[in-house]
Design a protein around this motif. Structure first.
Motif, PDB file in Angstrom:
ATOM      1  N   CYS A   1      62.436 151.240  17.578  1.00 44.28           N
ATOM      2  CA  CYS A   1      61.906 151.734  18.847  1.00 44.28           C
ATOM      3  C   CYS A   1      63.027 151.771  19.892  1.00 44.28           C
ATOM      4  CB  CYS A   1      60.772 150.832  19.328  1.00 44.28           C
ATOM      5  SG  CYS A   1      60.019 151.337  20.899  1.00 44.28           S
ATOM      6  N   ALA A   2      63.087 152.847  20.655  1.00 50.76           N
ATOM      7  CA  ALA A   2      64.035 152.912  21.768  1.00 50.76           C
ATOM      8  C   ALA A   2      63.479 152.096  22.927  1.00 50.76           C
ATOM      9  CB  ALA A   2      64.251 154.357  22.196  1.00 50.76           C
TER      10      ALA A   2
ATOM     11  N   PHE B   1      67.510 155.241  19.292  1.00 54.03           N
ATOM     12  CA  PHE B   1      66.416 154.485  18.708  1.00 54.03           C
ATOM     13  C   PHE B   1      66.942 153.128  18.241  1.00 54.03           C
ATOM     14  CE2 PHE B   1      64.277 158.675  17.734  1.00 54.03           C
ATOM     15  CZ  PHE B   1      63.132 158.420  18.476  1.00 54.03           C
ATOM     16  N   GLY B   2      66.098 152.110  18.316  1.00 57.47           N
ATOM     17  CA  GLY B   2      66.441 150.802  17.783  1.00 57.47           C
ATOM     18  C   GLY B   2      67.466 150.031  18.592  1.00 57.47           C
ATOM     19  N   LYS B   3      67.732 150.461  19.817  1.00 61.45           N
ATOM     20  CA  LYS B   3      68.736 149.809  20.670  1.00 61.45           C
ATOM     21  C   LYS B   3      68.197 149.670  22.088  1.00 61.45           C
ATOM     22  CE  LYS B   3      71.627 150.315  17.177  1.00 61.45           C
ATOM     23  NZ  LYS B   3      72.057 149.167  16.334  1.00 61.45           N
ATOM     24  N   LEU B   4      68.950 148.927  22.905  1.00 61.44           N
ATOM     25  CA  LEU B   4      68.594 148.755  24.313  1.00 61.44           C
ATOM     26  C   LEU B   4      69.374 149.725  25.188  1.00 61.44           C
ATOM     27  CD1 LEU B   4      68.592 144.838  24.632  1.00 61.44           C
ATOM     28  CD2 LEU B   4      66.767 146.348  23.829  1.00 61.44           C
ATOM     29  N   THR B   5      68.666 150.380  26.090  1.00 59.91           N
ATOM     30  CA  THR B   5      69.276 151.268  27.081  1.00 59.91           C
ATOM     31  C   THR B   5      68.859 150.782  28.463  1.00 59.91           C
ATOM     32  OG1 THR B   5      69.253 153.193  25.613  1.00 59.91           O
ATOM     33  CG2 THR B   5      69.368 153.630  27.981  1.00 59.91           C
ATOM     34  N   ILE B   6      69.792 150.773  29.396  1.00 59.29           N
ATOM     35  CA  ILE B   6      69.481 150.419  30.783  1.00 59.29           C
ATOM     36  C   ILE B   6      69.603 151.660  31.642  1.00 59.29           C
ATOM     37  CG2 ILE B   6      70.263 149.148  32.819  1.00 59.29           C
ATOM     38  CD1 ILE B   6      71.064 146.866  30.978  1.00 59.29           C
TER      39      ILE B   6
END
Length: 320
Positions: free
Chosen positions: A162-163, A27-32
């Motif tokens: 937010c994820a 949560f609260g981060k960027l995922t690719i």
């Protein structure tokens, strides 16, 4: 010139990372999430969204409260592709929201992203694909243009908890998974987690999600899943991200370890093949390496009733 402001770390309160799906999506981060076209990225992320909207547990995780999801796509039609796929995986479509782009295209730095997350209290934002949402004046190969855009999106993710999952395609070159994503390496650097999706090298009907980068926790085990009319998660897999991309050589020391394991387990007679695979997985020996070891040892496979057994070859018959 901006006025200088300093932050004293003694005033910063330490907090724990919260997870939508540990250790893959924070949560609260960027995922690719990236992979070649047609490998199952969209199917996978929609299955994840479906479980989230229903409050059901993701593989290996605890269930969380049903949550809203914002899904933006520039590649597939909402009515003829996305809606049927969502229904197929059992998503609660009342909890799936889309920012209307009919009058103005969305970009990563668009303030509507923050507004939409705050208005809907969405716990997951999906942008599919990356190339469509960079913005008209952003060159994805230029670090000086990429960094500000991803910095702003990262701030929105952190401030809203937010994820954010960005779907991306991969290029054809490179020798490491971190360099196969399209555009500047700064794109991968901005993400706290990078997931690669592709066909299993052992079974083209099975897809694998492998962890390529994990900054906030130890990398997770690869996850296998099956497409089709009934999307299914199949559990963990020993296939690594480099094996998934097809360029990990078998290291001789690991190969010798695999051979020693096989010989030891078969020293008193035949053994169920699945038990050997389980023992290899516990030692971080991939299925690919295990198969190579069996081939070089000349191990025989014998089926008895519904089970497969591995057997040492007669003396003098081992493969060269």
């Amino acid at each position: 010139m901006s006025e200088l402001q300093l932050i004293n770390m003694s005033d910063v309160e330490a907090t724990a990372v919260q997870w939508l799906w540990y250790p893959y999506i924070p949560f609260g981060k960027l995922t690719i999430m990236q992979g070649d076209p047609g490998e199952g990225k969209t199917h996978l992320i929609l299955a994840i969204a479906a479980l989230l909207t229903n409050g059901k547990a993701l593989p290996g995780a605890e269930p969380i409260q049903p949550a809203n999801v914002i899904y933006q796509t520039a590649e597939d039609g909402l009515s003829d592709t996305i809606k049927p796929r969502l229904e197929l995986v059992g998503a609660d479509c009342n909890r799936i929201l889309v920012i209307d782009e009919s009058k103005e295209m969305l970009s990563l730095s668009d303030e509507r992203i923050r507004e939409a997350i705050q208005k809907t209290d969405a716990k997951l934002l999906i942008l599919d694909p990356l190339q469509a949402y960079l913005g008209a004046n952003v060159d994805m190969h230029r670090a000086n243009e990429i960094r500000p855009v991803f910095h702003k999106l990262g701030q929105v993710a952190e401030e809203t908890s937010c994820a954010v999952v960005i779907i991306g395609h991969m290029n054809k070159g490179g020798t490491k998974s971190g360099y196969r994503g399209l555009g500047s390496i700064d794109i991968t650097a901005a993400a706290r987690s990078v997931l690669v999706v592709g066909k299993s090298p052992q079974d083209p009907n099975i897809r694998i999600m492998a962890h390529s980068k994990s900054n906030l926790a130890p990398a997770g085990k690869s996850i296998a899943f099956e497409l089709g009319n009934d999307f299914r998660f199949l559990g963990t897999s020993s296939i690594t991200v480099d094996e998934l991309l097809g360029f990990e050589p078998v290291r001789r020391n690991v190969l010798e370890e695999a051979k020693a394991l096989i010989v030891t387990m078969l020293s008193h007679g035949k053994q169920e093949s699945r038990l050997i695979s389980q023992a290899a997985q516990q030692r971080n020996i991939s299925e690919r390496t295990l198969k190579t070891a069996k081939k070089e040892l000349g191990i025989l496979s014998v089926r008895e009733r519904d089970k497969w057994y591995s057997v040492l070859p007669p003396k003098g018959k081992s493969a060269k």
